[in-house]
Design a protein around this motif. Structure first.
Motif, PDB file in Angstrom:
ATOM      1  N   GLY A 210     -19.633  39.938  71.133  1.00 32.45           N
ATOM      2  CA  GLY A 210     -19.814  40.317  70.081  1.00 32.45           C
ATOM      3  C   GLY A 210     -20.583  39.543  68.488  1.00 32.45           C
ATOM      4  O   GLY A 210     -19.664  38.523  68.751  1.00 32.45           O
ATOM      5  N   ASP A 211     -21.052  40.254  67.771  1.00 26.26           N
ATOM      6  CA  ASP A 211     -21.520  39.213  67.313  1.00 26.26           C
ATOM      7  C   ASP A 211     -20.902  39.484  65.569  1.00 26.26           C
ATOM      8  O   ASP A 211     -19.488  38.232  65.036  1.00 26.26           O
ATOM      9  CB  ASP A 211     -23.080  39.620  65.987  1.00 26.26           C
ATOM     10  CG  ASP A 211     -23.760  38.933  66.351  1.00 26.26           C
ATOM     11  OD1 ASP A 211     -24.050  37.243  67.294  1.00 26.26           O
ATOM     12  OD2 ASP A 211     -25.051  38.320  65.813  1.00 26.26           O
ATOM     13  N   PHE A 212     -20.277  41.027  65.197  1.00 29.38           N
ATOM     14  CA  PHE A 212     -18.747  41.349  65.361  1.00 29.38           C
ATOM     15  C   PHE A 212     -18.281  42.365  64.246  1.00 29.38           C
ATOM     16  O   PHE A 212     -19.547  43.450  65.446  1.00 29.38           O
ATOM     17  CB  PHE A 212     -19.344  40.832  63.217  1.00 29.38           C
ATOM     18  CG  PHE A 212     -20.236  41.534  62.589  1.00 29.38           C
ATOM     19  CD1 PHE A 212     -20.225  42.836  61.910  1.00 29.38           C
ATOM     20  CD2 PHE A 212     -21.469  41.345  62.861  1.00 29.38           C
ATOM     21  CE1 PHE A 212     -20.757  44.046  61.528  1.00 29.38           C
ATOM     22  CE2 PHE A 212     -22.865  42.504  62.007  1.00 29.38           C
ATOM     23  CZ  PHE A 212     -21.791  43.720  61.522  1.00 29.38           C
ATOM     24  N   THR A 213     -17.661  42.330  64.648  1.00 28.06           N
ATOM     25  CA  THR A 213     -16.581  43.966  64.815  1.00 28.06           C
ATOM     26  C   THR A 213     -15.918  44.418  63.585  1.00 28.06           C
ATOM     27  O   THR A 213     -15.429  43.499  63.086  1.00 28.06           O
ATOM     28  CB  THR A 213     -15.304  43.835  65.683  1.00 28.06           C
ATOM     29  OG1 THR A 213     -15.899  43.086  67.308  1.00 28.06           O
ATOM     30  CG2 THR A 213     -14.549  44.767  65.592  1.00 28.06           C
ATOM     31  N   THR A 214     -16.437  45.743  62.937  1.00 30.89           N
ATOM     32  CA  THR A 214     -15.542  46.648  62.019  1.00 30.89           C
ATOM     33  C   THR A 214     -14.704  47.053  62.726  1.00 30.89           C
ATOM     34  O   THR A 214     -14.659  47.744  63.516  1.00 30.89           O
ATOM     35  CB  THR A 214     -16.671  47.257  61.398  1.00 30.89           C
ATOM     36  OG1 THR A 214     -17.417  48.136  62.562  1.00 30.89           O
ATOM     37  CG2 THR A 214     -18.099  46.182  60.552  1.00 30.89           C
ATOM     38  N   THR A 215     -13.704  47.226  61.678  1.00 31.56           N
ATOM     39  CA  THR A 215     -12.289  48.568  62.235  1.00 31.56           C
ATOM     40  C   THR A 215     -11.727  49.439  61.269  1.00 31.56           C
ATOM     41  O   THR A 215     -12.434  49.187  59.700  1.00 31.56           O
ATOM     42  CB  THR A 215     -11.560  47.305  62.581  1.00 31.56           C
ATOM     43  OG1 THR A 215     -10.849  48.119  63.205  1.00 31.56           O
ATOM     44  CG2 THR A 215     -11.080  46.741  61.551  1.00 31.56           C
ATOM     45  N   VAL A 216     -11.086  50.107  61.308  1.00 30.00           N
ATOM     46  CA  VAL A 216     -11.007  50.638  60.188  1.00 30.00           C
ATOM     47  C   VAL A 216      -9.128  51.131  61.027  1.00 30.00           C
ATOM     48  O   VAL A 216      -8.736  51.239  62.072  1.00 30.00           O
ATOM     49  CB  VAL A 216     -11.128  52.148  60.476  1.00 30.00           C
ATOM     50  CG1 VAL A 216     -12.091  53.093  60.202  1.00 30.00           C
ATOM     51  CG2 VAL A 216     -10.656  53.145  62.101  1.00 30.00           C
ATOM     52  N   GLU A 217      -8.147  50.324  60.332  1.00 28.09           N
ATOM     53  CA  GLU A 217      -6.687  50.386  60.204  1.00 28.09           C
ATOM     54  C   GLU A 217      -5.678  51.311  59.272  1.00 28.09           C
ATOM     55  O   GLU A 217      -6.725  51.347  58.966  1.00 28.09           O
ATOM     56  CB  GLU A 217      -6.361  48.617  60.185  1.00 28.09           C
ATOM     57  CG  GLU A 217      -7.287  47.467  60.475  1.00 28.09           C
ATOM     58  CD  GLU A 217      -6.765  47.258  62.225  1.00 28.09           C
ATOM     59  OE1 GLU A 217      -5.725  47.479  62.002  1.00 28.09           O
ATOM     60  OE2 GLU A 217      -7.755  46.673  63.044  1.00 28.09           O
ATOM     61  N   ALA A 218      -4.869  52.157  60.634  1.00 29.77           N
ATOM     62  CA  ALA A 218      -4.098  52.745  59.481  1.00 29.77           C
ATOM     63  C   ALA A 218      -2.782  51.882  60.082  1.00 29.77           C
ATOM     64  O   ALA A 218      -2.154  50.912  60.527  1.00 29.77           O
ATOM     65  CB  ALA A 218      -3.946  54.299  60.321  1.00 29.77           C
ATOM     66  N   TYR A 219      -1.666  52.337  58.784  1.00 30.82           N
ATOM     67  CA  TYR A 219      -0.214  51.538  58.700  1.00 30.82           C
ATOM     68  C   TYR A 219       0.474  52.762  59.046  1.00 30.82           C
ATOM     69  O   TYR A 219       0.440  54.378  58.377  1.00 30.82           O
ATOM     70  CB  TYR A 219       0.031  51.321  57.134  1.00 30.82           C
ATOM     71  CG  TYR A 219       0.912  50.688  56.972  1.00 30.82           C
ATOM     72  CD1 TYR A 219       1.703  49.546  56.942  1.00 30.82           C
ATOM     73  CD2 TYR A 219       2.011  52.071  56.441  1.00 30.82           C
ATOM     74  CE1 TYR A 219       3.501  49.128  56.681  1.00 30.82           C
ATOM     75  CE2 TYR A 219       3.647  51.895  55.935  1.00 30.82           C
ATOM     76  CZ  TYR A 219       3.779  50.495  56.306  1.00 30.82           C
ATOM     77  OH  TYR A 219       4.804  49.793  56.257  1.00 30.82           O
ATOM     78  N   ILE A 220       1.749  52.633  59.545  1.00 35.79           N
ATOM     79  CA  ILE A 220       2.860  53.414  60.241  1.00 35.79           C
ATOM     80  C   ILE A 220       3.972  52.575  60.201  1.00 35.79           C
ATOM     81  O   ILE A 220       4.631  51.903  59.673  1.00 35.79           O
ATOM     82  CB  ILE A 220       2.981  53.261  61.647  1.00 35.79           C
ATOM     83  CG1 ILE A 220       1.873  53.816  62.481  1.00 35.79           C
ATOM     84  CG2 ILE A 220       4.513  54.185  61.920  1.00 35.79           C
ATOM     85  CD1 ILE A 220       1.958  53.547  64.040  1.00 35.79           C
ATOM     86  N   SER A 221       4.737  53.569  58.451  1.00 29.40           N
ATOM     87  CA  SER A 221       4.866  53.216  57.560  1.00 29.40           C
ATOM     88  C   SER A 221       6.822  52.967  58.684  1.00 29.40           C
ATOM     89  O   SER A 221       7.702  52.576  57.863  1.00 29.40           O
ATOM     90  CB  SER A 221       5.752  54.161  56.498  1.00 29.40           C
ATOM     91  OG  SER A 221       5.580  56.000  56.492  1.00 29.40           O
TER      92      SER A 221
END
Length: 512
Positions: free
Chosen positions: A218-229
């Motif tokens: 791919g040219d670029f990848t976008t993401t959503v990142e979550a956090y597990i406390s």
């Protein structure tokens, strides 16, 4: 005998605590005792029971509705991939190669050539795209499929989070111009963010993957990142990729430009979200009693439990109570509440309380003979255990409003956890300290793949551990679109041995 009875009751609930040292056991007990998963005799594959599948259904309903507004159509492509097709793009498939499952026999006969079970569908779909796209009038082409994929990985499997077979949607689109394609990448990413924030009550960090972590090919990848406390680990929520013309050149996906009459390669995107979402919900919101489900994805938002049924209660009073519970259920259903009445007479109210708490039902509604007389009910929140008595007058609106409050409160709690653990530093020793304190760290970074490898290696403890575990080094999670602060000219990359100037702040952390 009394001790045995207590032990028997206790084992119905979750016995492990939701703490770093016992988190894996807590998770395992929660998903089985809350009837989310049934284990299967093929390692890494699991049965999704209705209680968990309902969450996936809520996600599919929302996302399918939204992508259709963008002009996306659903289709279905075969699960099997020829060896020739899979090897057509070796760079792209390199990431999946060790995990590809191959069919080599039919009955007792060897196949003339092994057939792969799809790990992803670019090589299945794009030869068809090359046939279907001839003119600019055939563009844009926007297709999505809801399906399963198989990745026979050998890391320790964890239901929902890391499995050999999982469910997902994969969208694949083709455009005449790069600008149109890039606009879709971000539109889809925002839909993914909405799945997490609006449905699952989980805040996410939107960003772009580093060169090392982007989608191969791919040219670029976008993401959503979550956090597990609970263990300080990040988890990739969903990705939306701009493929540029890399695949169109490989598969000869071209159209005739109406102005120049010359052949032009299309610009492509691919994007996907998986049943990993269910695991993230469990990890983020669950507590020591088990699941805590956000109302918008819970298949049962409220459960009615009759109380005060004693041996001395007259039979007609008991019948009246059960009738009132049924009437209340019907009233709430009409108001739009997903409600269940637990009228089983072979379980005590206390057992039912524990059972539905374990399963994470957002609200418990208690109704006893005294409540019937006074036209009221007792309502208990699963997330906070707050209990209050409310009138049955306008009960539908009362419960719907309370469910909205719970949804907002769950998001606010998770947002507070994310915000309090999202830190910024430009100092390497502080970087290591924050990593060991389970933080996500935004640090200046040069963007070079070799340097990112060094950051991960040099931030790890001297131990051989599972990917993402407490001693593992920091991984580049994403370059947040919302940078923590302006990067001052001359700021050096966070790695002490790197002399390059930083290009942006990048979020690092331990990850699933």
């Amino acid at each position: 005998m009394a001790d045995r009875e207590v032990k028997k009751v206790t084992r119905l609930g979750v016995e492990a605590k939701k703490e770093p040292d016992t988190l894996a056991e807590w998770y395992s007990q929660t998903i089985t005792k809350a009837e989310m998963i049934e284990y299967y005799d093929v390692s890494g594959c699991y049965i999704l029971r209705p209680w968990s599948f309902a969450i996936w259904e809520a996600i599919t309903k929302f996302f399918d509705t939204e992508i259709k507004k963008l002009g996306v159509e659903n289709a279905y492509f075969p699960i099997f991939v020829s060896k020739q097709a899979l090897e057509k793009e070796k760079t792209h498939i390199a990431d999946f190669a060790p995990e590809v499952a191959w069919v080599t026999k039919s009955g007792q006969s060897e196949l003339s050539e092994p057939i792969a079970v799809r790990p992803t569908s670019e090589t299945v779909m794009y030869p068809a795209y090359a046939k279907w796209i001839q003119s600019h009038r055939d563009l844009p082409l926007k297709l999505n499929q809801w399906c399963n994929v198989v990745r026979w990985e050998f890391k320790h499997p964890t239901p929902f989070l890391r499995t050999r077979e999982f469910l997902w949607q994969e969208g694949h689109s083709a455009f005449a111009t790069r600008d149109e394609a890039v606009a879709e990448v971000f539109a889809i990413l925002e839909l993914y963010a909405r799945i997490y924030e609006e449905l699952l009550a989980i805040p996410v960090v939107r960003g772009k993957k580093t060169e090392k972590e982007k989608f191969a090919g791919g040219d670029f990848t976008t993401t959503v990142e979550a956090y597990i406390s609970a263990n300080g680990r990040a988890i990739q929520g969903a990705t939306s990729h701009h493929l540029g013309q890399n695949f169109s050149k490989m598969f000869e996906i071209v159209y005739e430009d109406p102005d120049s009459q010359e052949k032009q390669f299309v610009f492509q995107n691919s994007w996907g979200v998986t049943t990993r979402t269910i695991g993230v919900v469990i990890m983020v919101h669950g507590d020591n009693k088990g699941l805590v489900l956000p109302p918008r994805v819970a298949c049962v938002q409220a459960v009615i439990v009759p109380c005060g049924v004693t041996a001395s209660l007259a039979e007609d009073k008991k019948t009246e109570l059960m009738k009132k519970c049924t009437e209340l259920k019907e009233s709430l259903t009409k108001a739009g509440v997903k409600v269940r009445a637990d009228l089983r007479d072979n379980y005590s109210p206390g057992w039912k309380f524990n059972h539905w708490e374990l399963k994470g039902v957002p609200l418990r509604i208690e109704l006893g003979p005294r409540d019937v007389k006074q036209n009221q009910v007792v309502v208990v929140r699963r997330d906070t255990a707050d209990k209050k008595t409310v009138s049955q007058e306008g009960i539908g609106k009362t419960i719907m409003d309370l469910l909205d409050t719970i949804q907002k409160d769950l998001y606010a709690k998770a947002k507070k956890e994310l915000d309090s653990n999202l830190s910024t530093t430009e100092d390497w020793p502080d970087f290591i300290k924050k990593l060991d304190n389970q933080k996500l760290i935004q640090a200046p970074f040069c963007g070079v793949i070799h340097c990112e490898d060094n950051i991960k290696k040099d931030s790890a403890r001297d131990a051989v551990v599972e990917e993402g575990a407490p001693a593992m080094g920091a991984k580049g999670l994403c370059i947040p679109f919302q940078q923590p602060q302006e990067l001052k000219p001359g700021t050096k990359c966070i790695h002490p041995k790197c002399s390059k100037e930083a290009k942006f702040y990048t979020m690092f952390g331990r990850s699933y």
